[in-house]
Design a protein around this motif. Structure first.
Motif, PDB file in Angstrom:
ATOM      1  N   THR A   1       0.850  -1.188   0.000  1.00 53.06           N
ATOM      2  CA  THR A   1       0.000   0.000   0.000  1.00 53.06           C
ATOM      3  C   THR A   1       0.886   1.238   0.000  1.00 53.06           C
ATOM      4  N   ALA A   2       0.289   2.362  -0.367  1.00 50.70           N
ATOM      5  CA  ALA A   2       1.044   3.608  -0.402  1.00 50.70           C
ATOM      6  C   ALA A   2       1.631   3.925   0.971  1.00 50.70           C
ATOM      7  N   THR A   3       0.823   3.770   2.008  1.00 53.44           N
ATOM      8  CA  THR A   3       1.302   4.098   3.352  1.00 53.44           C
ATOM      9  C   THR A   3       2.417   3.163   3.784  1.00 53.44           C
ATOM     10  N   ASN A   4       2.236   1.873   3.527  1.00 51.22           N
ATOM     11  CA  ASN A   4       3.280   0.916   3.927  1.00 51.22           C
ATOM     12  C   ASN A   4       4.590   1.172   3.201  1.00 51.22           C
ATOM     13  N   ILE A   5       4.480   1.468   1.924  1.00 53.50           N
ATOM     14  CA  ILE A   5       5.709   1.736   1.154  1.00 53.50           C
ATOM     15  C   ILE A   5       6.346   3.033   1.621  1.00 53.50           C
ATOM     16  N   GLY A   6       5.521   4.036   1.881  1.00 49.32           N
ATOM     17  CA  GLY A   6       6.060   5.300   2.387  1.00 49.32           C
ATOM     18  C   GLY A   6       6.761   5.126   3.719  1.00 49.32           C
ATOM     19  N   LYS A   7       6.135   4.360   4.622  1.00 47.43           N
ATOM     20  CA  LYS A   7       6.749   4.127   5.936  1.00 47.43           C
ATOM     21  C   LYS A   7       8.022   3.297   5.811  1.00 47.43           C
ATOM     22  N   ALA A   8       7.994   2.336   4.916  1.00 44.80           N
ATOM     23  CA  ALA A   8       9.195   1.503   4.718  1.00 44.80           C
ATOM     24  C   ALA A   8      10.343   2.351   4.199  1.00 44.80           C
TER      25      ALA A   8
ATOM     26  N   ARG B   1      22.903  12.537  -2.278  1.00 48.82           N
ATOM     27  CA  ARG B   1      21.737  12.344  -3.144  1.00 48.82           C
ATOM     28  C   ARG B   1      21.789  10.959  -3.799  1.00 48.82           C
ATOM     29  N   LEU B   2      22.954  10.574  -4.264  1.00 48.78           N
ATOM     30  CA  LEU B   2      23.098   9.240  -4.870  1.00 48.78           C
ATOM     31  C   LEU B   2      22.796   8.147  -3.840  1.00 48.78           C
ATOM     32  N   ASP B   3      23.258   8.366  -2.601  1.00 50.47           N
ATOM     33  CA  ASP B   3      22.987   7.375  -1.545  1.00 50.47           C
ATOM     34  C   ASP B   3      21.484   7.224  -1.312  1.00 50.47           C
ATOM     35  N   LEU B   4      20.763   8.334  -1.381  1.00 43.46           N
ATOM     36  CA  LEU B   4      19.310   8.259  -1.182  1.00 43.46           C
ATOM     37  C   LEU B   4      18.646   7.503  -2.338  1.00 43.46           C
ATOM     38  N   TYR B   5      19.129   7.729  -3.539  1.00 43.66           N
ATOM     39  CA  TYR B   5      18.563   6.976  -4.672  1.00 43.66           C
ATOM     40  C   TYR B   5      18.877   5.484  -4.548  1.00 43.66           C
ATOM     41  N   ARG B   6      20.015   5.162  -3.936  1.00 39.32           N
ATOM     42  CA  ARG B   6      20.355   3.737  -3.750  1.00 39.32           C
ATOM     43  C   ARG B   6      19.313   3.028  -2.889  1.00 39.32           C
ATOM     44  N   LEU B   7      18.644   3.780  -2.032  1.00 40.76           N
ATOM     45  CA  LEU B   7      17.649   3.160  -1.152  1.00 40.76           C
ATOM     46  C   LEU B   7      16.495   2.548  -1.933  1.00 40.76           C
ATOM     47  N   GLN B   8      16.331   2.977  -3.176  1.00 41.97           N
ATOM     48  CA  GLN B   8      15.256   2.405  -3.984  1.00 41.97           C
ATOM     49  C   GLN B   8      15.459   0.910  -4.196  1.00 41.97           C
ATOM     50  N   VAL B   9      16.706   0.488  -4.220  1.00 43.29           N
ATOM     51  CA  VAL B   9      16.980  -0.943  -4.397  1.00 43.29           C
ATOM     52  C   VAL B   9      16.493  -1.716  -3.169  1.00 43.29           C
ATOM     53  N   SER B  10      16.748  -1.146  -1.988  1.00 42.82           N
ATOM     54  CA  SER B  10      16.257  -1.789  -0.763  1.00 42.82           C
ATOM     55  C   SER B  10      14.741  -1.799  -0.714  1.00 42.82           C
ATOM     56  N   LEU B  11      14.149  -0.715  -1.158  1.00 42.10           N
ATOM     57  CA  LEU B  11      12.687  -0.644  -1.158  1.00 42.10           C
ATOM     58  C   LEU B  11      12.107  -1.677  -2.124  1.00 42.10           C
ATOM     59  N   ARG B  12      12.757  -1.832  -3.258  1.00 40.42           N
ATOM     60  CA  ARG B  12      12.271  -2.826  -4.223  1.00 40.42           C
ATOM     61  C   ARG B  12      12.358  -4.240  -3.643  1.00 40.42           C
ATOM     62  N   ALA B  13      13.395  -4.481  -2.843  1.00 42.32           N
ATOM     63  CA  ALA B  13      13.521  -5.805  -2.234  1.00 42.32           C
ATOM     64  C   ALA B  13      12.328  -6.089  -1.316  1.00 42.32           C
ATOM     65  N   GLN B  14      11.808  -5.037  -0.686  1.00 38.93           N
ATOM     66  CA  GLN B  14      10.658  -5.215   0.200  1.00 38.93           C
ATOM     67  C   GLN B  14       9.344  -5.275  -0.565  1.00 38.93           C
ATOM     68  N   PHE B  15       9.258  -4.525  -1.630  1.00 39.15           N
ATOM     69  CA  PHE B  15       8.028  -4.451  -2.429  1.00 39.15           C
ATOM     70  C   PHE B  15       8.402  -4.659  -3.903  1.00 39.15           C
ATOM     71  N   PRO B  16       8.713  -5.876  -4.263  1.00 38.75           N
ATOM     72  CA  PRO B  16       9.312  -6.113  -5.584  1.00 38.75           C
ATOM     73  C   PRO B  16       8.414  -5.781  -6.767  1.00 38.75           C
ATOM     74  N   LYS B  17       7.107  -5.770  -6.547  1.00 35.10           N
ATOM     75  CA  LYS B  17       6.236  -5.556  -7.699  1.00 35.10           C
ATOM     76  C   LYS B  17       5.586  -4.185  -7.725  1.00 35.10           C
TER      77      LYS B  17
END
Lengths: 132, 152
Positions: free
Chosen positions: B58-65, B102-118
């Motif tokens: 959900t939007a909230t779960n992804i935002g909190k993650a 800024r690059l480090d913050l963009y790297r977090l997208q990889v971690s987020l994808r691992a949690q919400f792959p789809k």
């Protein structure tokens, strides 16, 4: 940062070479815009990176020519070979979106230089992954 | 326009307008999906009165993650999330940071994808130092309908 050699046609598919040629043309345009238009430097730098990415994807992953921005973003995040390049691509994408769709915002020259630095790193990374 | 330099105030500080403003629809490219393209599924919207589980995209779960992934120096950060047509946007307003940060913050997208792959998630990082403000302060206007995610 070492740029890709200009002609890799002996080691990559012909269409991959076309993507690389387009990427270099865009990169050179981006360089030429640095002093006059930081906004367009960021935009063109992103499209140069997109062509470098498409070169890699066409050579190694998929020969599809119907990839969306989300498809490309997903590949940079999911393919282990591209993951270390992902933040550079994401930064270029983000800056290009700001420059294109938020007219009151004008990219600083220093930010445009960040974009060119991102592009140089991305180009070198793609080149290495293509084996050259 | 959801964030822009304010034409009047010259304090040089960041202002945040909580009032919703009209949102420009970002052009969405229409592509025919190829057989090789990565498969995506829509972000799920939680129905009123139903509790989302941590694993649901959900939007909230992804935002909190994503908020939980942010480094300590961004404590008190401002983060907004909005789901629209199965696509999720995250807006992160930071103090001025370096290019490397800024690059480090963009790297977090990889971690987020691992949690919400789809989930289809797009991160927008913004701060005044990116832009030529010509002495004007930077004002961020959250998009209409965006939810504010609390700091960790």
């Amino acid at each position: 940062v070492v740029p890709c050699p200009s002609n890799l046609s002996n080691v990559v598919k012909p269409h991959t070479q076309e993507h690389l040629d387009a990427a270099r043309r865009n990169r050179d345009v981006a360089r030429s815009l640095r002093t006059t238009s930081p906004d367009w430097t960021a935009v063109v730098a992103f499209y140069a990176a997109l062509q470098f990415l498409d070169a890699y994807l066409f050579e190694e992953v998929t020969e599809s020519d119907k990839l969306s921005h989300h498809d490309r973003k997903t590949y940079t995040e999911e393919l282990s070979a591209l993951r270390s390049l992902q933040p550079y691509y994401a930064d270029l994408y983000g800056l290009s979106v700001d420059a294109r769709y938020n007219p009151p915002l004008r990219i600083k020259p220093e930010t445009a230089q960040n974009a060119m630095d991102d592009l140089a790193t991305f180009e070198q990374g793609i080149c290495m992954r293509l084996g050259v | 326009m959801w964030y822009h330099p304010h034409p009047m105030d010259t304090t040089g500080e960041v202002n945040i307008q909580e009032a919703a403003m009209p949102v420009l629809a970002r052009p969405q490219a229409k592509h025919k999906r190829s057989a090789d393209a990565p498969r995506r599924t829509a972000v799920q919207t939680v129905q009123p009165g139903r509790r989302a589980t941590a694993s649901k995209p959900t939007a909230t779960n992804i935002g909190k993650a994503f908020a939980a992934l942010l480094p300590d120096y961004l404590a008190g950060h401002r983060l907004w999330v909005r789901e629209e047509s199965g696509h999720l946007d995250l807006w992160l307003l930071t103090p001025s940071i370096s290019h490397e940060q800024r690059l480090d913050l963009y790297r977090l997208q990889v971690s987020l994808r691992a949690q919400f792959p789809k989930a289809e998630v797009e991160l927008h990082i913004t701060y005044p130092g990116l832009y030529e403000l010509e002495g004007k302060p930077f004002e961020f206007v959250p998009p209409r309908g965006a939810l504010s995610i609390e700091s960790k």
